[in-house]
Design a protein around this motif. Structure first.
Motif, PDB file in Angstrom:
ATOM      1  N   GLY A  16       0.800  -1.216   0.000  1.00 14.84           N
ATOM      2  CA  GLY A  16       0.000   0.000   0.000  1.00 14.84           C
ATOM      3  C   GLY A  16       0.830   1.263   0.000  1.00 14.84           C
ATOM      4  O   GLY A  16       0.421   2.288  -0.566  1.00 14.84           O
ATOM      5  N   SER A  17       2.009   1.221   0.633  1.00 19.82           N
ATOM      6  CA  SER A  17       2.904   2.380   0.619  1.00 19.82           C
ATOM      7  C   SER A  17       4.239   2.062  -0.038  1.00 19.82           C
ATOM      8  O   SER A  17       4.877   2.938  -0.632  1.00 19.82           O
ATOM      9  N   THR A  18       4.671   0.819   0.060  1.00 28.12           N
ATOM     10  CA  THR A  18       5.907   0.352  -0.562  1.00 28.12           C
ATOM     11  C   THR A  18       5.563  -0.603  -1.699  1.00 28.12           C
ATOM     12  O   THR A  18       4.706  -1.469  -1.539  1.00 28.12           O
ATOM     13  N   THR A  19       6.237  -0.433  -2.830  1.00 24.85           N
ATOM     14  CA  THR A  19       6.079  -1.362  -3.946  1.00 24.85           C
ATOM     15  C   THR A  19       7.454  -1.812  -4.414  1.00 24.85           C
ATOM     16  O   THR A  19       8.292  -0.985  -4.797  1.00 24.85           O
ATOM     17  N   VAL A  20       7.695  -3.118  -4.358  1.00 25.93           N
ATOM     18  CA  VAL A  20       8.955  -3.698  -4.830  1.00 25.93           C
ATOM     19  C   VAL A  20       8.698  -4.316  -6.198  1.00 25.93           C
ATOM     20  O   VAL A  20       7.889  -5.242  -6.325  1.00 25.93           O
ATOM     21  N   LEU A  21       9.358  -3.807  -7.203  1.00 25.97           N
ATOM     22  CA  LEU A  21       9.301  -4.365  -8.555  1.00 25.97           C
ATOM     23  C   LEU A  21      10.444  -5.363  -8.702  1.00 25.97           C
ATOM     24  O   LEU A  21      11.609  -4.998  -8.541  1.00 25.97           O
ATOM     25  N   VAL A  40       4.759   1.782 -14.449  1.00 28.49           N
ATOM     26  CA  VAL A  40       5.019   1.270 -13.102  1.00 28.49           C
ATOM     27  C   VAL A  40       5.685   2.358 -12.266  1.00 28.49           C
ATOM     28  O   VAL A  40       6.428   3.195 -12.777  1.00 28.49           O
ATOM     29  N   ASN A  41       5.405   2.338 -10.961  1.00 30.66           N
ATOM     30  CA  ASN A  41       5.950   3.357 -10.061  1.00 30.66           C
ATOM     31  C   ASN A  41       6.425   2.726  -8.756  1.00 30.66           C
ATOM     32  O   ASN A  41       5.874   2.991  -7.682  1.00 30.66           O
ATOM     33  N   PRO A  42       7.458   1.897  -8.846  1.00 23.04           N
ATOM     34  CA  PRO A  42       7.940   1.228  -7.636  1.00 23.04           C
ATOM     35  C   PRO A  42       8.721   2.177  -6.739  1.00 23.04           C
ATOM     36  O   PRO A  42       9.299   3.172  -7.190  1.00 23.04           O
ATOM     37  N   THR A  43       8.745   1.841  -5.455  1.00 19.80           N
ATOM     38  CA  THR A  43       9.645   2.520  -4.530  1.00 19.80           C
ATOM     39  C   THR A  43      10.987   1.803  -4.452  1.00 19.80           C
ATOM     40  O   THR A  43      11.999   2.407  -4.095  1.00 19.80           O
ATOM     41  N   HIS A  44      10.979   0.503  -4.790  1.00 17.24           N
ATOM     42  CA  HIS A  44      12.183  -0.323  -4.743  1.00 17.24           C
ATOM     43  C   HIS A  44      12.177  -1.279  -5.933  1.00 17.24           C
ATOM     44  O   HIS A  44      11.106  -1.637  -6.439  1.00 17.24           O
ATOM     45  N   ILE A  45      13.362  -1.693  -6.348  1.00 25.08           N
ATOM     46  CA  ILE A  45      13.524  -2.662  -7.426  1.00 25.08           C
ATOM     47  C   ILE A  45      14.503  -3.729  -6.942  1.00 25.08           C
ATOM     48  O   ILE A  45      15.571  -3.408  -6.408  1.00 25.08           O
ATOM     49  N   ALA A  46      14.140  -5.004  -7.112  1.00 20.87           N
ATOM     50  CA  ALA A  46      15.025  -6.114  -6.769  1.00 20.87           C
ATOM     51  C   ALA A  46      15.323  -6.912  -8.032  1.00 20.87           C
ATOM     52  O   ALA A  46      14.409  -7.217  -8.803  1.00 20.87           O
ATOM     53  N   ILE A  47      16.597  -7.238  -8.232  1.00 17.69           N
ATOM     54  CA  ILE A  47      17.044  -7.879  -9.467  1.00 17.69           C
ATOM     55  C   ILE A  47      17.763  -9.180  -9.129  1.00 17.69           C
ATOM     56  O   ILE A  47      18.689  -9.197  -8.311  1.00 17.69           O
ATOM     57  N   SER A  48      17.360 -10.276  -9.791  1.00 17.61           N
ATOM     58  CA  SER A  48      17.963 -11.574  -9.504  1.00 17.61           C
ATOM     59  C   SER A  48      19.268 -11.806 -10.266  1.00 17.61           C
ATOM     60  O   SER A  48      20.180 -12.435  -9.731  1.00 17.61           O
ATOM     61  N   HIS A  49      19.335 -11.337 -11.525  1.00 19.63           N
ATOM     62  CA  HIS A  49      20.555 -11.525 -12.306  1.00 19.63           C
ATOM     63  C   HIS A  49      20.501 -10.645 -13.555  1.00 19.63           C
ATOM     64  O   HIS A  49      19.539  -9.898 -13.758  1.00 19.63           O
ATOM     65  N   GLY A  50      21.551 -10.748 -14.385  1.00 20.53           N
ATOM     66  CA  GLY A  50      21.742  -9.758 -15.434  1.00 20.53           C
ATOM     67  C   GLY A  50      21.159 -10.066 -16.792  1.00 20.53           C
ATOM     68  O   GLY A  50      21.276  -9.240 -17.701  1.00 20.53           O
ATOM     69  N   HIS A  51      20.522 -11.207 -16.977  1.00 20.43           N
ATOM     70  CA  HIS A  51      19.967 -11.503 -18.298  1.00 20.43           C
ATOM     71  C   HIS A  51      18.859 -10.516 -18.649  1.00 20.43           C
ATOM     72  O   HIS A  51      18.105 -10.057 -17.793  1.00 20.43           O
ATOM     73  N   ALA A  52      18.770 -10.215 -19.932  1.00 23.71           N
ATOM     74  CA  ALA A  52      17.881  -9.146 -20.385  1.00 23.71           C
ATOM     75  C   ALA A  52      16.433  -9.364 -19.998  1.00 23.71           C
ATOM     76  O   ALA A  52      15.692  -8.399 -19.762  1.00 23.71           O
ATOM     77  N   VAL A  70      18.108  -3.011  -5.405  1.00 22.71           N
ATOM     78  CA  VAL A  70      18.892  -4.001  -4.678  1.00 22.71           C
ATOM     79  C   VAL A  70      19.306  -5.085  -5.665  1.00 22.71           C
ATOM     80  O   VAL A  70      18.454  -5.714  -6.300  1.00 22.71           O
ATOM     81  N   ALA A  71      20.606  -5.291  -5.800  1.00 21.47           N
ATOM     82  CA  ALA A  71      21.136  -6.272  -6.749  1.00 21.47           C
ATOM     83  C   ALA A  71      22.515  -6.705  -6.290  1.00 21.47           C
ATOM     84  O   ALA A  71      23.189  -5.966  -5.553  1.00 21.47           O
ATOM     85  N   ILE A  72      22.925  -7.876  -6.725  1.00 24.28           N
ATOM     86  CA  ILE A  72      24.248  -8.372  -6.371  1.00 24.28           C
ATOM     87  C   ILE A  72      25.307  -7.358  -6.800  1.00 24.28           C
ATOM     88  O   ILE A  72      25.111  -6.586  -7.737  1.00 24.28           O
ATOM     89  N   VAL A  73      26.428  -7.350  -6.113  1.00 22.03           N
ATOM     90  CA  VAL A  73      27.368  -6.233  -6.183  1.00 22.03           C
ATOM     91  C   VAL A  73      27.787  -5.872  -7.608  1.00 22.03           C
ATOM     92  O   VAL A  73      27.869  -4.691  -7.959  1.00 22.03           O
ATOM     93  N   GLY A 101      10.602  -3.644   5.935  1.00 18.04           N
ATOM     94  CA  GLY A 101      10.964  -5.057   5.869  1.00 18.04           C
ATOM     95  C   GLY A 101      12.396  -5.225   5.417  1.00 18.04           C
ATOM     96  O   GLY A 101      13.265  -4.415   5.748  1.00 18.04           O
ATOM     97  N   TRP A 102      12.672  -6.241   4.613  1.00 17.72           N
ATOM     98  CA  TRP A 102      14.037  -6.492   4.174  1.00 17.72           C
ATOM     99  C   TRP A 102      14.071  -7.284   2.876  1.00 17.72           C
ATOM    100  O   TRP A 102      13.083  -7.896   2.478  1.00 17.72           O
ATOM    101  N   ILE A 103      15.234  -7.223   2.211  1.00 22.99           N
ATOM    102  CA  ILE A 103      15.502  -7.997   0.993  1.00 22.99           C
ATOM    103  C   ILE A 103      16.825  -8.728   1.190  1.00 22.99           C
ATOM    104  O   ILE A 103      17.829  -8.106   1.553  1.00 22.99           O
ATOM    105  N   SER A 104      16.823 -10.039   0.953  1.00 19.80           N
ATOM    106  CA  SER A 104      18.040 -10.845   1.054  1.00 19.80           C
ATOM    107  C   SER A 104      18.303 -11.555  -0.265  1.00 19.80           C
ATOM    108  O   SER A 104      17.363 -11.955  -0.964  1.00 19.80           O
ATOM    109  N   LEU A 105      19.568 -11.736  -0.578  1.00 23.04           N
ATOM    110  CA  LEU A 105      19.962 -12.531  -1.739  1.00 23.04           C
ATOM    111  C   LEU A 105      20.396 -13.919  -1.282  1.00 23.04           C
ATOM    112  O   LEU A 105      21.158 -14.059  -0.324  1.00 23.04           O
TER     113      LEU A 105
END
Length: 237
Positions: A16-21, A40-52, A70-73, A101-105
């Motif tokens: 409702g206030s935070t959106t993770v894409l 889309v209007n996310p507040t955060h973006i999480a990426i698993s890997h680099g493929h297009a 948030v993405a691997i280094v 909350g939190w995001i972990s890889l």
């Protein structure tokens, strides 16, 4: 917490206030996508890997919205090089905490490169290596979502779920580039989430599969309930 499916492996998780894409791959890049990067209007973006098919729209969305990525280094460094300002760069096992909350890889068994040019993001060019692929744990609105990323079946999925009990598992089922729907049944059993949502299937011919057969197999062999979403549909666990 609302889970909205954009197609392929791309989701919005919102309280409702935070959106993770997660894994931004939107139309026209995604042939089955429900919206474009401008919608889309996310507040955060999480990426698993680099493929297009997991990162194609990350930069334009992040730069337009100011979303915290948030993405691997190695991918985090690449994003910063593209002008993305808000970036966190954990490696496997790392957790980034937020007030919501939190995001972990966590591990995933897959390759990871970024395509070589903007003009041909889906070319056969291998592009730039970007470290290892990851799965993503996202804790939002008191629930933990496991986005497995692109991966084969591996037994440490049990440990991931034992360490952080999973409410919703987003699992690839299309085969060829990831585990197929039959191995994904074992993955669902390993993870033991109350809800399982299939992803990474039917976008391209090599990953066409039967999501309803997956649902039937999981629900006959485990206590999990499978929710099959079409692009544009949402689910509230």
């Amino acid at each position: 917490m609302d889970i909205h499916y954009h197609g392929h492996s791309c989701f919005d998780l919102s309280d409702g206030s935070t959106t993770v894409l997660v894994d931004p791959f939107l139309k026209p890049n995604n042939p089955l996508g429900d919206v474009t990067a401008d919608d889309v209007n996310p507040t955060h973006i999480a990426i698993s890997h680099g493929h297009a098919d997991h990162i194609a729209d990350a930069v334009p969305v992040a730069k337009r919205t100011g979303a915290h990525c948030v993405a691997i280094v190695e991918i985090a460094n690449w994003l910063q090089g593209k002008g993305v300002e808000e970036v966190s760069d954990p490696n496997l096992g790392g957790t980034v905490e937020f007030d919501w909350g939190w995001i972990s890889l966590v591990p995933a068994w897959h390759t990871s490169t970024i395509a070589g040019s903007k003009e041909a993001p889906f070319s056969a060019e291998h592009g730039t290596p970007t470290g290892t692929a990851a799965g993503i744990l996202i804790n939002i609105d008191g629930k933990t979502v496991y986005h497995a990323g692109d991966t084969c079946l591996f037994s440490d999925m049990k440990l991931i779920a034992e360490r952080s009990p999973v409410d919703v598992a987003l699992l690839p089922i299309g085969g060829h580039y990831t585990m197929d729907r039959r191995d994904a049944v074992y993955a669902a059993e390993f993870v033991g989430a109350g809800t399982v949502i299939p992803m990474h299937y039917n976008t391209f011919p090599p990953i066409e599969t039967d999501a309803e057969a997956f649902k039937s197999d999981v629900e006959s062999k485990t206590s999990s309930k499978v929710v099959v979403l079409e692009p544009g549909e949402s689910h509230t666990p």
